[in-house]
Write an enzyme that holds these catalytic residues in place. Structure first.
Site, PDB file in Angstrom:
ATOM      1  N   GLY A  12      15.065  19.664  57.492  1.00 40.06           N
ATOM      2  CA  GLY A  12      16.214  18.799  57.246  1.00 40.06           C
ATOM      3  C   GLY A  12      16.795  18.872  55.847  1.00 40.06           C
ATOM      4  N   ASN A  14      19.361  20.640  55.000  1.00 35.81           N
ATOM      5  CA  ASN A  14      20.826  20.541  55.167  1.00 35.81           C
ATOM      6  C   ASN A  14      21.234  19.097  55.435  1.00 35.81           C
ATOM      7  OD1 ASN A  14      22.409  23.219  55.121  1.00 35.81           O
ATOM      8  ND2 ASN A  14      20.508  23.747  56.179  1.00 35.81           N
ATOM      9  N   ARG A  66      15.620  19.984  82.505  1.00 36.09           N
ATOM     10  CA  ARG A  66      16.531  20.238  81.388  1.00 36.09           C
ATOM     11  C   ARG A  66      17.818  19.432  81.552  1.00 36.09           C
ATOM     12  NH1 ARG A  66      15.002  22.772  76.717  1.00 36.09           N
ATOM     13  NH2 ARG A  66      16.896  23.258  75.588  1.00 36.09           N
ATOM     14  N   ILE A  93      19.282  24.975  72.608  1.00 32.88           N
ATOM     15  CA  ILE A  93      20.577  25.477  73.088  1.00 32.88           C
ATOM     16  C   ILE A  93      21.411  24.293  73.567  1.00 32.88           C
ATOM     17  CG2 ILE A  93      21.710  26.908  74.852  1.00 32.88           C
ATOM     18  CD1 ILE A  93      19.534  28.929  74.380  1.00 32.88           C
ATOM     19  N   ASN A 108      28.309  24.110  63.378  1.00 31.09           N
ATOM     20  CA  ASN A 108      26.970  24.653  63.154  1.00 31.09           C
ATOM     21  C   ASN A 108      26.940  25.390  61.817  1.00 31.09           C
ATOM     22  OD1 ASN A 108      24.264  25.550  63.935  1.00 31.09           O
ATOM     23  ND2 ASN A 108      25.169  27.570  64.271  1.00 31.09           N
ATOM     24  N   HIS A 110      25.155  28.586  60.027  1.00 32.64           N
ATOM     25  CA  HIS A 110      24.369  29.792  60.318  1.00 32.64           C
ATOM     26  C   HIS A 110      24.110  30.535  59.006  1.00 32.64           C
ATOM     27  CE1 HIS A 110      22.721  33.058  62.669  1.00 32.64           C
ATOM     28  NE2 HIS A 110      23.359  33.882  61.859  1.00 32.64           N
ATOM     29  N   GLU A 148      31.135  28.119  73.762  1.00 30.51           N
ATOM     30  CA  GLU A 148      30.103  28.410  74.756  1.00 30.51           C
ATOM     31  C   GLU A 148      29.196  29.592  74.387  1.00 30.51           C
ATOM     32  OE1 GLU A 148      32.752  26.936  76.729  1.00 30.51           O
ATOM     33  OE2 GLU A 148      31.563  25.603  78.013  1.00 30.51           O
ATOM     34  N   ASP A 151      27.082  31.570  68.197  1.00 26.53           N
ATOM     35  CA  ASP A 151      27.677  31.894  66.885  1.00 26.53           C
ATOM     36  C   ASP A 151      29.046  32.574  67.019  1.00 26.53           C
ATOM     37  OD1 ASP A 151      25.302  30.928  65.698  1.00 26.53           O
ATOM     38  OD2 ASP A 151      24.373  32.899  65.738  1.00 26.53           O
ATOM     39  N   GLU A 179      22.484  28.239  47.414  1.00 19.63           N
ATOM     40  CA  GLU A 179      23.801  28.660  46.893  1.00 19.63           C
ATOM     41  C   GLU A 179      24.917  28.526  47.920  1.00 19.63           C
ATOM     42  OE1 GLU A 179      23.642  32.528  45.075  1.00 19.63           O
ATOM     43  OE2 GLU A 179      21.941  31.977  43.814  1.00 19.63           O
TER      44      GLU A 179
HETATM   45  C1  GRF Z   1      18.910  26.614  57.968  1.00 15.70           C
HETATM   46  O1  GRF Z   1      18.617  27.865  57.443  1.00 15.70           O
HETATM   47  C2  GRF Z   1      20.120  26.711  58.857  1.00 15.70           C
HETATM   48  O2  GRF Z   1      21.023  27.670  58.440  1.00 15.70           O
HETATM   49  C3  GRF Z   1      19.520  27.133  60.155  1.00 15.70           C
HETATM   50  O3  GRF Z   1      18.294  26.438  60.224  1.00 15.70           O
HETATM   51  C4  GRF Z   1      17.836  26.132  58.907  1.00 15.70           C
HETATM   52  C5  GRF Z   1      17.589  24.648  58.839  1.00 15.70           C
HETATM   53  O4  GRF Z   1      16.957  24.235  57.683  1.00 15.70           O
HETATM   54  N1  GRF Z   1      20.443  26.941  61.232  1.00 15.70           N
HETATM   55  P1  GRF Z   1      16.815  22.694  57.334  1.00 15.70           P
HETATM   56  O5  GRF Z   1      16.096  22.014  58.494  1.00 15.70           O
HETATM   57  O6  GRF Z   1      18.193  22.132  57.121  1.00 15.70           O
HETATM   58  O7  GRF Z   1      15.992  22.633  56.083  1.00 15.70           O
END
Ligand code: GRF
Length: 201
Positions: A12, A14, A66, A93, A108, A110, A148, A151, A179
């Protein structure tokens, strides 16, 4: 003020970047209504708890099918009247019924410059391993809308990061987070919250 749900599976960091930018008002016009994890052990849940944000675990393991899991996930978003869903390291997913219902309202992060090193099988450290194997000198991160495909949705922001001599996947992953990811994900939310990037398109 838009209501944001952040979906997580792991550490977590992010999520923490988003929490911090809401707190210091770098992100305006947005509040995190709920944090949802599929993993009961995710440290991200503690980060949400510490920040006083509602946090819920919805694990596929707790449902007979699911389909029932998918319905439960969508039900929480509906109940919270969420405007924007942020996938911040969510390793599940996304059900196509959720993509349809929340079309243009799911983003999202990536950890590469899409269209490099993305799509099925490219997640976590695998992305950085592939970048190092290919010998690229520049990588980065991308925030995009979710459609759908995997990425494949419209790109909102990208930021480049240098690959350095002797990088391991772990070292590169950390640099890409510091960064790029922790900057462009909050920035994208702020652009959306302030109408600079349109939702629902
Ligand atoms: C990040 O590298 C993000 O790009 C990817 O999963 C990772 C999540 O990291 N989709 P965190 O849980 O936010 O530390």
């Amino acid at each position: 003020m838009i209501k944001v749900a952040v979906l997580v599976s792991g550490g977590g960091t992010n999520l923490q970047a988003i929490i911090d930018r809401v707190k210091d008002k770098t992100i305006t016009n947005a509040e995190i209504s709920v944090v949802i994890s599929n993993n009961p052990g995710a440290f991200a849940l503690k980060r949400a708890e510490d920040a006083g944000i509602k946090n819920i675990c919805i694990s596929p393991k707790d449902f007979d099918s699911r389909d029932l899991f998918n319905k439960a996930l969508i039900a929480v978003l509906d109940k919270e009247k969420v405007d924007l869903v942020v996938l911040a390291g969510f390793l599940v997913i996304i059900p196509s019924e959720m993509v349809k219902k929340y079309k243009g309202r799911i983003i999202n992060i990536h950890p590469s410059l899409i269209p490099s090193f993305c799509g099925t099988g490219y997640y976590g450290l695998k992305v950085h391993e592939a970048a190092l194997d290919r010998g690229v000198k520049v990588t980065g991160a991308t925030v995009h809308f979710v459609d759908e495909g995997t990425d494949t949705g419209p790109i909102i922001l990208q930021k480049a990061v240098e690959v350095k001599e002797g990088d391991t996947p772990e070292v590169l992953q950390r640099r890409v987070m510091e960064e790029a990811e922790w900057k462009i994900l909050p920035e994208a939310i702020n652009l959306i919250a302030n109408g600079k990037v349109k939702l629902g398109c």
